[in-house]
Design an enzyme around this catalytic site. Structure first.
Site, PDB file in Angstrom:
ATOM      1  N   SER A  84      51.469 167.499  60.005  1.00 57.20           N
ATOM      2  CA  SER A  84      51.557 167.536  61.486  1.00 57.20           C
ATOM      3  C   SER A  84      51.768 165.998  62.260  1.00 57.20           C
ATOM      4  CB  SER A  84      50.555 168.338  62.120  1.00 57.20           C
ATOM      5  OG  SER A  84      49.298 167.691  62.244  1.00 57.20           O
ATOM      6  N   TYR A  99      55.353 169.266  62.621  1.00 55.67           N
ATOM      7  CA  TYR A  99      55.039 170.215  63.986  1.00 55.67           C
ATOM      8  C   TYR A  99      54.049 169.445  64.779  1.00 55.67           C
ATOM      9  CZ  TYR A  99      51.128 171.595  61.024  1.00 55.67           C
ATOM     10  OH  TYR A  99      50.054 171.553  60.331  1.00 55.67           O
TER      11      TYR A  99
END
Length: 118
Positions: free
Chosen positions: A25, A58
């Site tokens: 992430s 993400y």
């Protein structure tokens, strides 16, 4: 027909941390997520202005006001603290709607303070 457009971007964000041992992430200050409209867990492309590297990951929320831009997991090998990056999200719209669509662009200074948002 649907076309893919830039939904939002954080332009010239400064990487504040890179954590190889975290499970993936990019952590982004909640204030910057709110200003850009990027959602937690939304897919983002990260473009490293400093090195030219590009990767997809993400977004996750970093504490509000922290100014954190933290790349985690394997992607941490593609950045170093202090690198300038662009974080971009995309969306799909019908071609007719896309003609009048304007993305959100948030320009940041060296300390990840918002200089301009439109």
């Amino acid at each position: 027909m649907l076309v893919t457009l830039m939904k939002a971007k954080l332009h010239r964000a400064t990487v504040t941390q890179a954590d190889l041992d975290y499970e993936g992430s990019i952590a982004i200050d909640r204030d910057l997520l709110d200003a850009s409209g990027i959602l937690p867990h939304e897919q983002v492309d990260v473009l490293n202005i400093t090195t030219g590297a590009r990767f997809t990951t993400y977004a996750i929320e970093a504490p509000r006001g922290s100014k954190v831009i933290g790349v985690n997991g394997a992607a941490a090998r593609l950045v170093q603290k202090g690198d300038k990056v662009i974080v971009v999200t995309y969306g799909m719209l019908p071609a007719e709607e896309a003609r009048n669509y304007a993305p959100t662009v948030v320009l940041l200074d060296d300390g990840n303070e918002i200089k301009k948002a439109a």
